[in-house]
Design a protein around this motif. Sequence first.
Motif: not given
Length: 128
Positions: A22-23, A72-74, A82-83, A92-93
Amino acid sequence: MNQSQGRLPPQFWSAPAVAAALAECDIPAVLAEVQRANGWTQGQLAEAVGYSQSRVSKVLRNRQPLIVEQVREISIRVGIPIPLLRFGARGDDDPTKRRDFGKAVALTALTALPLPHARRWMRPSRPH
């Protein structure tokens, strides 16, 4: 495949391999960890994300890049919060926030540069 089958416990996301992936925004590695944790075959992972098995294989081997909307969909389909991916939900952009963030990064970078010494830029005086 039932979407709820792929939900993982919160502590999964802080496991060293998952946290490192993730990082680094290494989506293929995150997907591989999700697959492993759920005990899924590659075909089952493909079914969960809504892709063919061959496409998932390419994604996992870094041979098929994903765009942000695909990630995002996956993420929604397999339960990746998501966060944790460091971008918001669709819509949200806010371009103003991105622009302000870009300015802040640029200003921070500028303050890290060393200032030239005054003597470098001045000619030495000559005796008359």
